[in-house]
Structures are given as structure tokens and as C-alpha cells.
Design a protein around this motif. Sequence first.
Motif, short mmCIF file in Angstrom:
data_model
loop_
_atom_site.label_atom_id
_atom_site.label_comp_id
_atom_site.label_asym_id
_atom_site.label_seq_id
_atom_site.Cartn_x
_atom_site.Cartn_y
_atom_site.Cartn_z
N VAL A 212 -16.45 -15.44 136.40
CA VAL A 212 -16.38 -13.98 136.41
C VAL A 212 -17.01 -13.55 137.73
N LEU A 213 -16.17 -13.18 138.67
CA LEU A 213 -16.61 -12.89 140.04
C LEU A 213 -16.52 -11.40 140.32
N ALA A 214 -17.59 -10.86 140.91
CA ALA A 214 -17.55 -9.47 141.38
C ALA A 214 -16.71 -9.40 142.64
N ALA A 215 -16.38 -8.20 143.06
CA ALA A 215 -15.52 -8.02 144.23
C ALA A 215 -16.10 -8.69 145.47
N ASP A 216 -17.43 -8.65 145.62
CA ASP A 216 -18.05 -9.19 146.83
C ASP A 216 -18.65 -10.57 146.66
N ASP A 217 -18.39 -11.24 145.53
CA ASP A 217 -18.90 -12.60 145.33
C ASP A 217 -18.17 -13.58 146.24
N ASP A 218 -18.93 -14.44 146.90
CA ASP A 218 -18.36 -15.47 147.76
C ASP A 218 -18.22 -16.75 146.95
N LEU A 219 -16.99 -17.13 146.63
CA LEU A 219 -16.77 -18.33 145.82
C LEU A 219 -17.29 -19.59 146.51
N ALA A 220 -17.24 -19.62 147.83
CA ALA A 220 -17.58 -20.84 148.56
C ALA A 220 -18.98 -21.35 148.25
N GLN A 221 -19.92 -20.46 147.99
CA GLN A 221 -21.29 -20.89 147.75
C GLN A 221 -21.44 -21.68 146.45
N PHE A 222 -20.50 -21.48 145.52
CA PHE A 222 -20.58 -22.17 144.24
C PHE A 222 -19.85 -23.51 144.24
N LEU A 223 -18.96 -23.72 145.19
CA LEU A 223 -18.04 -24.85 145.11
C LEU A 223 -18.71 -26.22 145.09
N PRO A 224 -19.69 -26.52 145.97
CA PRO A 224 -20.29 -27.87 145.93
C PRO A 224 -20.91 -28.19 144.57
N PRO A 253 -23.97 -38.63 132.51
CA PRO A 253 -25.12 -39.44 132.92
C PRO A 253 -26.43 -38.66 132.86
N GLU A 254 -27.52 -39.34 132.53
CA GLU A 254 -28.83 -38.69 132.44
C GLU A 254 -29.27 -38.14 133.79
N SER A 255 -28.75 -38.72 134.86
CA SER A 255 -29.13 -38.28 136.20
C SER A 255 -28.46 -36.97 136.60
N ALA A 256 -27.51 -36.49 135.78
CA ALA A 256 -26.73 -35.32 136.17
C ALA A 256 -27.59 -34.07 136.29
N ALA A 257 -28.42 -33.80 135.30
CA ALA A 257 -29.20 -32.57 135.29
C ALA A 257 -30.10 -32.44 136.52
N PRO A 258 -30.92 -33.44 136.86
CA PRO A 258 -31.74 -33.28 138.06
C PRO A 258 -30.94 -33.19 139.35
N GLU A 259 -29.81 -33.89 139.42
CA GLU A 259 -28.99 -33.81 140.63
C GLU A 259 -28.39 -32.41 140.78
N ALA A 261 -29.62 -29.68 139.52
CA ALA A 261 -30.72 -28.76 139.81
C ALA A 261 -31.05 -28.76 141.30
N ARG A 262 -31.01 -29.94 141.92
CA ARG A 262 -31.28 -30.03 143.35
C ARG A 262 -30.21 -29.31 144.16
N LEU A 263 -28.93 -29.50 143.80
CA LEU A 263 -27.85 -28.83 144.51
C LEU A 263 -27.95 -27.31 144.36
N ALA A 264 -28.32 -26.85 143.16
CA ALA A 264 -28.45 -25.42 142.93
C ALA A 264 -29.57 -24.84 143.78
N GLU A 265 -30.67 -25.56 143.87
CA GLU A 265 -31.79 -25.08 144.68
C GLU A 265 -31.41 -25.00 146.15
N GLU A 266 -30.69 -26.00 146.62
CA GLU A 266 -30.26 -26.01 148.02
C GLU A 266 -29.32 -24.83 148.32
N ALA A 267 -28.50 -24.45 147.34
CA ALA A 267 -27.55 -23.35 147.53
C ALA A 267 -28.15 -21.99 147.20
#
Length: 288
Positions: A212-224, A253-259, A261-267
Amino acid sequence: MRVRRGAGVLLGLSTVVLLSGCVGQAPALQSLAARIDGLPGVVSAEAELAGGVVSPAEHRLRIVLDPALSEEEARAIAEASCADEAEVSVISVATSEDPLAPGTVLDVFSPESGTTCLSDEGLARFAQASAAMLHLGGEFDGRFTVALAVPADEDDGADPVVATTSAVERGRLLASLRAVRAELPGIPLDFRGTWDEDGDPATPDHVHLAAVLAADDDLAQFLPLVERAQELGTGTVAIEDGAVTVELREDTPESAAPELARLAEEAGLALTVRPPLPATARPIAPWE
């Protein structure tokens, strides 16, 4: 123009035999279909007249459009659809004779009573969605359902374009979201993508990618983050209010959640990770 025969109705080029309940609306609807049928961008326009003891409102209008329909052609078709007053129960607009065929853009809806008038803004959005489908190429096995309805005040633009699709390969859902957003920039978008794990998009399972994207949401930031979540074998991935929600699966995989979380923090994105739910308890989308 082609006119179909329903039960209790005999139709031909020179003869139309209708039961009394259908007489008043049939000529207007046939005339409207013939006028639309001759417009650029229209493959066919067909009046499907109801038979039996029915209300004239049970007639249908079926329009097949060229997938390469331009926005200018779309607006001209919308204008022509408002030329006559006729009652129909259903209007179908599609880019293929077979609305279930892969690569089809489709909307089937019940118009307001007493009108066959299509929104010019809605049909222009339909043309943009078709352009997105063309960019995905002939190998795309999904379909788009795009709502032609728009707000009463079309200049407001507050209501999102609603687009749903299905695909056999999960990765194609993200590709379809990117294509739709590229063709429909600067307006709100409500996207729901279903990946059918059994290999049959005609029998969808549940939503696996939602945005659910607002008019000014940049999709690119979510893609990785979204792409990696899908690679890790998560369940539904959803974007809303600038945040991402990821549903885990039993085999994630159990490693998914921390990985993630790291990507979200970087973005700089807010991330919610949900544990697996029983299939019977799984909602259509995490925010519902």
C-alpha cells in the motif's frame, strides 16, 4: 460488433426477437456497443442481452481492448461509453478475449443503475496497467485485475489504484509490482500479489506480496529487503506506511530474522517479523 444469444432471445443481423422485459434497453445497448466497437484501441465491444423474464438491467456489456491501448484512446472510449443511457448488470473490460488468459488486464464490475459510463481517469489507469503488463513480457504467467472505479472527485486522487495479480513463480510478483509502479508513479497504489505454490495461478493460495504505497512513496528503498525476504523463503511480505512486515514460515531459516533486521536498519525502514501461523489462521495480509 457481435451480439450474443441468451436463453429465450433470438438475435441476428436483421432480426431481434426479445421478450417484453428487454425491449426498451436492447437497441440502446446494441447501438452503444457498435459505436465503441469502431474506436481505435478497441478489439471488440459486445452487447450480451439477457433472455427470459428478466429486468433490462441484467444485460451485459463486454469490451476487449488492445493491450497497447494509449491513454488518449482510453479517454475517447470512456467518453463514448457515456453517450447513451442503458442499463446493464455487468461491464467487463479486458485485454484478451479470454479474461483468464495469462498476461490479461481485467476489470469486471457492476455500474451504477442507469449508466454504462466509464471513468476516463479509471480507463487511463487501465491503459497504464496494460503497459506494465507488456513490459513484463510474454513469459509472465499472471494476470492483473485493475479497478476502473475512481473517487467521485477525480481531481482529488485520494483513492489508490487497486491492482491484484497472481503468478506461478514468486519472484515475478516483485517484478510485476515494479512494473505497475513504474507506469503509475505519483499516485496511491494498493497492490496484492498471489504466488500459487501448486503451479496453478487460477487457484490462488493467499497474498504473498502486498504494498500500500502513498503517492510519494519510493518503492526502490524497499526492494532489497523485500527481495531478500522472498529469497529466504518467508511467507507474506507487506509494505505499508513506510514499513515492512514479514511473516515467517515453519521452514524459514533461523538466520532470516536477524539478517532482515540488519537490512531494514541499513535502509532506515521499520520492520515487523511475525512468527509462523497455522494455515487456517493466516490472514490475507499482515495488517488485516
